[in-house]
Scaffold this motif. Structure first.
Motif, PDB file in Angstrom:
ATOM      1  N   SER A  74      10.525  30.533  49.503  1.00 30.25           N
ATOM      2  CA  SER A  74      11.565  31.367  48.908  1.00 30.25           C
ATOM      3  C   SER A  74      11.273  32.861  49.066  1.00 30.25           C
ATOM      4  CB  SER A  74      11.724  31.038  47.418  1.00 30.25           C
ATOM      5  OG  SER A  74      10.533  31.330  46.706  1.00 30.25           O
ATOM      6  N   ASP A  75      10.125  33.205  49.692  1.00 33.41           N
ATOM      7  CA  ASP A  75       9.811  34.608  49.962  1.00 33.41           C
ATOM      8  C   ASP A  75      10.701  35.131  51.088  1.00 33.41           C
ATOM      9  OD1 ASP A  75       7.805  34.610  48.074  1.00 33.41           O
ATOM     10  OD2 ASP A  75       6.197  34.190  49.525  1.00 33.41           O
ATOM     11  N   PRO A  76      10.975  36.425  51.126  1.00 25.11           N
ATOM     12  CA  PRO A  76      11.727  36.994  52.262  1.00 25.11           C
ATOM     13  C   PRO A  76      10.957  36.797  53.570  1.00 25.11           C
ATOM     14  CG  PRO A  76      11.592  38.567  50.451  1.00 25.11           C
ATOM     15  CD  PRO A  76      10.646  37.450  50.115  1.00 25.11           C
ATOM     16  N   ILE A  77      11.674  36.534  54.644  1.00 22.07           N
ATOM     17  CA  ILE A  77      11.002  36.320  55.931  1.00 22.07           C
ATOM     18  C   ILE A  77      10.307  37.590  56.404  1.00 22.07           C
ATOM     19  CG2 ILE A  77      12.981  36.891  57.397  1.00 22.07           C
ATOM     20  CD1 ILE A  77      12.092  34.474  59.177  1.00 22.07           C
ATOM     21  N   SER A  78      10.726  38.741  55.886  1.00 21.51           N
ATOM     22  CA  SER A  78      10.102  40.012  56.270  1.00 21.51           C
ATOM     23  C   SER A  78       8.645  40.103  55.831  1.00 21.51           C
ATOM     24  CB  SER A  78      10.892  41.180  55.681  1.00 21.51           C
ATOM     25  OG  SER A  78      10.966  41.078  54.262  1.00 21.51           O
ATOM     26  N   THR A  79       8.207  39.199  54.932  1.00 22.93           N
ATOM     27  CA  THR A  79       6.811  39.218  54.483  1.00 22.93           C
ATOM     28  C   THR A  79       5.876  38.524  55.463  1.00 22.93           C
ATOM     29  OG1 THR A  79       7.079  37.148  53.232  1.00 22.93           O
ATOM     30  CG2 THR A  79       7.562  39.213  52.075  1.00 22.93           C
ATOM     31  N   LEU A  80       6.425  37.869  56.490  1.00 27.27           N
ATOM     32  CA  LEU A  80       5.598  37.092  57.418  1.00 27.27           C
ATOM     33  C   LEU A  80       5.057  37.945  58.557  1.00 27.27           C
ATOM     34  CD1 LEU A  80       7.596  33.746  57.861  1.00 27.27           C
ATOM     35  CD2 LEU A  80       5.748  34.277  56.245  1.00 27.27           C
ATOM     36  N   SER A  81       3.918  37.521  59.097  1.00 30.47           N
ATOM     37  CA  SER A  81       3.387  38.118  60.327  1.00 30.47           C
ATOM     38  C   SER A  81       4.291  37.753  61.497  1.00 30.47           C
ATOM     39  CB  SER A  81       1.981  37.584  60.594  1.00 30.47           C
ATOM     40  OG  SER A  81       2.040  36.193  60.912  1.00 30.47           O
ATOM     41  N   GLY A  82       4.112  38.436  62.633  1.00 31.70           N
ATOM     42  CA  GLY A  82       4.923  38.152  63.817  1.00 31.70           C
ATOM     43  C   GLY A  82       4.798  36.713  64.277  1.00 31.70           C
ATOM     44  N   GLY A  83       3.565  36.185  64.263  1.00 29.19           N
ATOM     45  CA  GLY A  83       3.359  34.816  64.719  1.00 29.19           C
ATOM     46  C   GLY A  83       4.052  33.805  63.832  1.00 29.19           C
ATOM     47  N   SER A 133      13.066  33.506  75.204  1.00 25.48           N
ATOM     48  CA  SER A 133      12.863  34.790  75.869  1.00 25.48           C
ATOM     49  C   SER A 133      11.659  35.503  75.264  1.00 25.48           C
ATOM     50  CB  SER A 133      14.122  35.650  75.720  1.00 25.48           C
ATOM     51  OG  SER A 133      14.042  36.803  76.510  1.00 25.48           O
ATOM     52  N   GLN A 134      10.694  35.873  76.111  1.00 25.03           N
ATOM     53  CA  GLN A 134       9.454  36.523  75.678  1.00 25.03           C
ATOM     54  C   GLN A 134       8.854  35.759  74.492  1.00 25.03           C
ATOM     55  OE1 GLN A 134       8.718  38.532  77.887  1.00 25.03           O
ATOM     56  NE2 GLN A 134      10.680  39.179  78.698  1.00 25.03           N
ATOM     57  N   PRO A 135       8.512  34.490  74.685  1.00 27.29           N
ATOM     58  CA  PRO A 135       8.175  33.608  73.558  1.00 27.29           C
ATOM     59  C   PRO A 135       6.953  34.024  72.756  1.00 27.29           C
ATOM     60  CG  PRO A 135       7.660  32.551  75.647  1.00 27.29           C
ATOM     61  CD  PRO A 135       8.450  33.780  75.974  1.00 27.29           C
ATOM     62  N   THR A 136       6.017  34.750  73.378  1.00 29.99           N
ATOM     63  CA  THR A 136       4.760  35.037  72.676  1.00 29.99           C
ATOM     64  C   THR A 136       4.496  36.527  72.536  1.00 29.99           C
ATOM     65  OG1 THR A 136       3.543  34.818  74.770  1.00 29.99           O
ATOM     66  CG2 THR A 136       3.728  32.864  73.406  1.00 29.99           C
ATOM     67  N   ARG A 137       5.524  37.345  72.719  1.00 28.32           N
ATOM     68  CA  ARG A 137       5.333  38.797  72.598  1.00 28.32           C
ATOM     69  C   ARG A 137       4.872  39.145  71.181  1.00 28.32           C
ATOM     70  NH1 ARG A 137      10.124  42.356  74.667  1.00 28.32           N
ATOM     71  NH2 ARG A 137       9.055  42.001  76.648  1.00 28.32           N
ATOM     72  N   GLY A 138       3.740  39.827  71.106  1.00 30.81           N
ATOM     73  CA  GLY A 138       3.230  40.256  69.803  1.00 30.81           C
ATOM     74  C   GLY A 138       2.475  39.196  69.032  1.00 30.81           C
ATOM     75  N   LEU A 139       2.255  38.019  69.641  1.00 31.68           N
ATOM     76  CA  LEU A 139       1.576  36.946  68.923  1.00 31.68           C
ATOM     77  C   LEU A 139       0.081  36.940  69.219  1.00 31.68           C
ATOM     78  CD1 LEU A 139       4.000  33.914  69.261  1.00 31.68           C
ATOM     79  CD2 LEU A 139       4.143  35.910  67.773  1.00 31.68           C
ATOM     80  N   ASP A 140      -0.714  36.435  68.258  1.00 29.45           N
ATOM     81  CA  ASP A 140      -2.135  36.301  68.526  1.00 29.45           C
ATOM     82  C   ASP A 140      -2.365  35.068  69.404  1.00 29.45           C
ATOM     83  OD1 ASP A 140      -2.464  33.934  66.930  1.00 29.45           O
ATOM     84  OD2 ASP A 140      -2.565  35.192  65.144  1.00 29.45           O
ATOM     85  N   VAL A 141      -3.591  34.960  69.893  1.00 31.23           N
ATOM     86  CA  VAL A 141      -3.900  33.898  70.857  1.00 31.23           C
ATOM     87  C   VAL A 141      -3.675  32.520  70.252  1.00 31.23           C
ATOM     88  CG1 VAL A 141      -5.724  32.893  72.282  1.00 31.23           C
ATOM     89  CG2 VAL A 141      -5.530  35.373  72.080  1.00 31.23           C
ATOM     90  N   GLY A 142      -3.989  32.362  68.969  1.00 30.24           N
ATOM     91  CA  GLY A 142      -3.788  31.071  68.327  1.00 30.24           C
ATOM     92  C   GLY A 142      -2.324  30.685  68.237  1.00 30.24           C
TER      93      GLY A 142
END
Length: 510
Positions: free
Chosen positions: A393-402, A423-432
């Motif tokens: 129920s938290d706003p999605i804006s509280t999540l990390s990019g991944g 499109s650009q599926p992993t842009r800004g994501l960590d390796v995990g």
């Protein structure tokens, strides 16, 4: 010239972007600052270049503390920076762009000959091959980057900051940049190389500092394995390989035929593009950003109206249908800009997981929303897709990019799909997170879904693709097998036809 950062701390409200960072770059050294997107690398460089002021810490040059109130102070101290997004004026010549703000004058009049001579001298010294009188807008991206480097060197930079310098380069242009970095090092210039790409760090760095979540978490040598570097970046063991079985191909399921799209000025941003994907196949579209990939994805979704052509899914025409109708046809779509096009930041995580189907059972009960079904759906998807949240129920804006990307994938993949476009599926994501996203896309392909992946990351393209289409200036220059060499793909990304690229690289191999 020696550079030292001591205890640099930079905050944005409650967010600590840089947390007591120490870093030393010795004279004539290529020092790589390695970390995932969002780790704090660019923030640290903006502090060093005088664009931000740090709350704590010191900057020392040759063991003397300096204080930069702006980029002009950094330039005067011998620091130059090539930003990830170039700071060039398209209608200026190379010489004019280099001299801007520091124009040589004779009797109060700008001396164009002196500006041209300075560019030519630096270009010849380092083998840049740049014409001082060429217009910036006529130069390929790799040449524009060399202009940025010349601009920094023309102001007597002894320390050069390169911020994600290969993000918009072809493989060949990346190799050329690495050679330029070595030449600059041999000439005594120190280089601070900011990147998240393991292959390039190992190719050129003398020393490597790894940061994670704004802190230095370790140091490494260039002979460290990619796995060891990835583990440092993420903080846990990561499998960089992607195990996938041979594609079990079905019939042609998705087809784009002779598609053309015009921009607001009437210029063709997609120029007679044709491609097809079979059931159970991943087709990756490769190319440097800005060659029509964004417009191709938007045309498939329905966000752009093509001037000509056809897009069919299992023989049914998609053009003329609204976005909602295309989703109902079985289109799953993950946009390149997830924060703008993939989610509604003011809504909860649970609500974002049903944006495609909010008005259908079990989530809709007449005109009202079934809140229990929405919450249960979110909890189930949270578990399946390993979304790290405190509460759905938290706003999605509280999540990390991944985790935000996982929410979008969970939403799209929880429907029965007949086509998946990512499109650009992993842009800004960590390796995990990259590891997880890649695996989920291959699982869809193995279910028999045709998958279209648009990516500027060549490693990602090679890992995922069953076939590769390369776009250049709005056209498909060729569609080639997944085992095509990186050299051939790089030539195609620069506009060389598939036939010429394959023949050229075959001759080199022989």
């Amino acid at each position: 010239m020696k550079l030292e950062l001591r205890g640099i701390t930079k905050k944005f409200g409650p967010l600590v972007a840089n947390d007591s960072i120490d870093l030393v770059v010795e004279p004539g050294e290529i020092h790589a600052l390695l970390g995932e997107n969002g780790a704090g690398k660019s923030t640290l460089m903006n502090v060093l270049y005088g664009l931000y002021s740090a709350e704590e810490g010191q900057i020392l040059i040759d063991d003397q503390e300096v204080v930069f109130k702006g980029p002009g102070d950094a330039v005067a101290a011998g620091i130059g920076m090539v930003h990830q997004h170039f700071m060039l004026v398209p209608v200026f010549t190379v010489a004019e762009s280099v001299a801007l703000g520091y124009e040589p004058t004779t009797a109060g009049i700008i001396d164009h000959k002196a500006a041209n001579a300075k560019v030519r001298e630096l270009s010849d010294r380092f083998g840049f091959d740049v014409d001082p009188e060429a217009l910036i807008e006529d130069l390929p991206v790799g040449a524009q980057q060399r202009v940025e480097i010349i601009k920094a060197l023309s102001r007597d930079a002894k320390i050069l900051i390169l911020d994600e310098p290969t993000a918009v380069l072809t493989p060949q242009e990346t190799d050329e940049l690495i050679e330029i970095m070595r030449e600059l090092k041999n000439g005594g210039t120190s280089i601070l190389f900011i990147t998240h790409k393991l292959r390039e760090v190992r190719a050129v760095a003398d020393k490597i500092t790894v940061i994670r979540r704004g802190r230095v978490v370790g140091h490494a040598q260039p002979d460290s394995s990619e796995g060891d570097l990835a583990n440092l970046m993420v903080g846990r063991a990561v499998d960089l390989g992607l195990d996938k079985a041979e594609a079990n191909l079905g019939d042609e399921a998705f087809k784009v035929q002779d598609l053309s799209v015009l921009d607001d000025t009437g210029r063709k941003v997609i120029d007679h593009v044709s491609l097809s994907i079979r059931a159970g196949e991943v087709l990756c579209v490769a190319g440097v950003q800005g060659n029509g990939q964004t417009e191709l994805a938007a045309s498939i979704l329905g966000g752009l109206k093509p001037a000509a052509g056809s897009i069919t899914l299992h023989g049914e025409e998609m053009l003329g249908k609204k976005i909602k109708e295309r989703l109902r046809m079985g289109l799953g779509f993950v946009p390149e800009d997830r924060s703008r096009d993939g989610m509604i930041s003011s809504m909860t995580i649970a609500q974002n997981m049903i944006l495609d189907v909010y008005d259908r059972p079990p989530f809709a009960r007449g005109p009202a929303m079934n809140l229990g079904a929405v919450a249960n759906n979110a909890e189930n998807l949270r578990e399946v897709f390993d979304v790290r949240v405190t509460d759905v129920s938290d706003p999605i804006s509280t999540l990390s990019g991944g985790n935000a990307q996982k929410v979008i994938l969970a939403r799209e993949l929880s429907r029965e799909l007949k086509l998946l476009v990512v499109s650009q599926p992993t842009r800004g994501l960590d390796v995990g997170s990259i590891e997880f996203v890649h695996r989920r896309m291959i699982e869809e392909r193995d279910k028999g879904v045709p998958v279209l992946v648009i990516s500027t990351e060549l490693d990602e393209v090679v890992a995922l693709a069953d076939r590769i289409a390369v776009m250049y200036r709005g056209r498909i220059v060729g569609i080639v097998p997944a085992n095509t060499s990186r050299e051939a793909l790089g030539l195609m990304m620069a506009g060389v036809s598939a036939e010429e690229a394959l023949a050229s690289t075959k001759e080199v191999a022989q």
